[in-house]
Design an enzyme around this catalytic site. Structure first.
Site, PDB file in Angstrom:
ATOM      1  N   CYS A  71      93.151  -1.769  19.716  1.00 43.45           N
ATOM      2  CA  CYS A  71      91.765  -1.360  19.991  1.00 43.45           C
ATOM      3  C   CYS A  71      91.517   0.080  19.528  1.00 43.45           C
ATOM      4  O   CYS A  71      90.402   0.422  19.147  1.00 43.45           O
ATOM      5  CB  CYS A  71      91.458  -1.447  21.476  1.00 43.45           C
TER       6      CYS A  71
ATOM      7  N   ARG B 271      81.860 -11.573  22.696  1.00 46.78           N
ATOM      8  CA  ARG B 271      81.223 -10.427  22.054  1.00 46.78           C
ATOM      9  C   ARG B 271      80.518 -10.825  20.750  1.00 46.78           C
ATOM     10  O   ARG B 271      79.305 -10.945  20.715  1.00 46.78           O
ATOM     11  CB  ARG B 271      82.247  -9.329  21.806  1.00 46.78           C
TER      12      ARG B 271
ATOM     13  N   ARG C 197      77.418   0.799  24.173  1.00 46.78           N
ATOM     14  CA  ARG C 197      78.193   1.157  22.974  1.00 46.78           C
ATOM     15  C   ARG C 197      77.363   1.170  21.691  1.00 46.78           C
ATOM     16  O   ARG C 197      77.886   1.527  20.619  1.00 46.78           O
ATOM     17  CB  ARG C 197      79.402   0.214  22.801  1.00 46.78           C
TER      18      ARG C 197
ATOM     19  N   HIS D 193      88.011 -10.094  23.264  1.00 44.69           N
ATOM     20  CA  HIS D 193      87.998  -9.848  21.812  1.00 44.69           C
ATOM     21  C   HIS D 193      89.197 -10.588  21.219  1.00 44.69           C
ATOM     22  O   HIS D 193      90.245 -10.689  21.861  1.00 44.69           O
ATOM     23  CB  HIS D 193      88.204  -8.360  21.496  1.00 44.69           C
TER      24      HIS D 193
ATOM     25  N   ASP E  70      83.702   4.769  25.396  1.00 44.33           N
ATOM     26  CA  ASP E  70      84.509   3.707  24.785  1.00 44.33           C
ATOM     27  C   ASP E  70      84.786   3.947  23.303  1.00 44.33           C
ATOM     28  O   ASP E  70      85.374   3.098  22.633  1.00 44.33           O
ATOM     29  CB  ASP E  70      83.794   2.353  24.922  1.00 44.33           C
TER      30      ASP E  70
HETATM   31  N1  ARG Z   1      85.722  -0.962  26.962  1.00 38.65           N
HETATM   32  C1  ARG Z   1      85.691  -1.465  25.628  1.00 38.65           C
HETATM   33  C2  ARG Z   1      84.721  -2.637  25.548  1.00 38.65           C
HETATM   34  O1  ARG Z   1      84.714  -3.424  26.452  1.00 38.65           O
HETATM   35  C3  ARG Z   1      87.054  -1.879  25.184  1.00 38.65           C
HETATM   36  C4  ARG Z   1      87.119  -2.316  23.754  1.00 38.65           C
HETATM   37  C5  ARG Z   1      88.474  -2.776  23.346  1.00 38.65           C
HETATM   38  N2  ARG Z   1      88.553  -2.934  21.961  1.00 38.65           N
HETATM   39  C6  ARG Z   1      89.126  -3.967  21.309  1.00 38.65           C
HETATM   40  N3  ARG Z   1      89.232  -3.894  20.036  1.00 38.65           N
HETATM   41  N4  ARG Z   1      89.505  -5.040  21.961  1.00 38.65           N
HETATM   42  O2  ARG Z   1      83.976  -2.782  24.612  1.00 38.65           O
END
Ligand code: ARG
Length: 281
Positions: free
Chosen positions: A262, A139, A94, A168, A69
């Protein structure tokens, strides 16, 4: 039609060398479907090329194996006026990205600190005018809002995200210039919708279809707006408002739940207006 002015920006991107979908931490990710890595790379490269053609300065952070990611560089940090608050990722998958950003910024002329609270950088924190709009609900944790406000000495406006597909802030809202945003109202709790209506009565609103095409995951330099190609109604509205939409196909990057924004960590201004961006009057 108003003449929108582009200013040269500095962006940080991470090549999708190890991009893959091998776990699922958002509703878009389905590890049972194979990813076309070559196509993902081409789509990422096109975003990079567009930024360069527009006269922006694009820097790179080295991708790391085992971090599929990492291509979504927006999550690495929040950057304002040369100060950097490096992310603290929510998901274990991550977490190891953060030290790479600490190193990258630490080796350059930035004042860097890692956040104490879970905070996914520009995925959830977007500067507009003197404010920092901040998402929470999926998040970044609530306490990260106060931490960010103190660190940057900027008023944080907390917004509650309520739809898992828009986990997000940058999946549901984009900053177009110092006074203008576009967003998808239904992604926000009623109270947050009210705040946005009050602050930005002239905002461009996305419909469900364009939101699902990740149309809000866009990057604007004040005039050119690079956005996922599927968001055709948004592109038309942007044009009506004097912006120049530049569609980018992100179908494969979307498999990880990310689009144009992203993949782009905004570092600030590169000084002055753009060199001579293609298409600018
Ligand atoms: N697969 C990543 C996650 O879920 C995607 C992140 C997307 N980034 C963003 N800035 N919205 O963390």
């Amino acid at each position: 039609m108003s003449t929108r002015v582009a200013t040269a920006r500095r962006y940080l991107m991470c090549p999708p060398s190890y991009f893959d979908v091998v776990y699922s931490i958002n509703p878009w990710m389905d590890p049972s479907k194979p990813v076309d890595q070559r196509l993902a790379y081409l789509q990422w490269q096109r975003i990079y090329d567009v930024f360069v053609e527009l006269g922006h300065q694009v820097e790179l952070i080295a991708p790391l194996p085992g971090l599929p990611d990492m291509v979504y560089a927006a999550n690495g940090a929040t950057v304002l006026d040369g100060r950097v608050l490096v992310a603290r990722f929510r998901h274990q998958e991550r977490v190891a990205e953060a030290p790479a950003y600490l190193d990258w910024f630490g080796a350059r002329r930035f004042e860097v600190r890692q956040a104490d609270y879970v905070n996914e950088g520009q995925g959830d924190f977007l500067a507009v005018g003197g404010l920092l709009l901040a998402g929470r609900g999926f998040r970044s944790e609530q306490a990260s809002h106060a931490e960010t406000e103190t660190f940057f000495s900027r008023t944080v406006i907390g917004l509650n995200l309520v739809q898992a597909d828009y986990y997000h802030l940058d999946t549901a809202l984009a900053v177009l210039d110092e006074r203008t945003i576009m967003y998808y109202p239904a992604a926000f709790a009623p109270q947050s919708q009210q705040i946005l209506r009050k602050l930005y009565p002239d905002a461009i609103l996305a419909d469900a279809q364009d939101a699902a095409a990740f149309g809000l995951n866009a990057v604007s330099d004040g005039r050119h707006v690079v956005l996922p190609a599927g968001a055709t109604n948004l592109a038309a509205q942007l044009r009506e408002h004097g912006f120049e939409p530049i569609p980018a196909d992100v179908s494969e990057l979307l498999r990880g739940g990310g689009g144009v924004k992203c993949c782009t960590l905004e570092l600030g201004s590169a000084g002055g207006t753009t060199a001579n961006p293609k298409g600018a009057a």
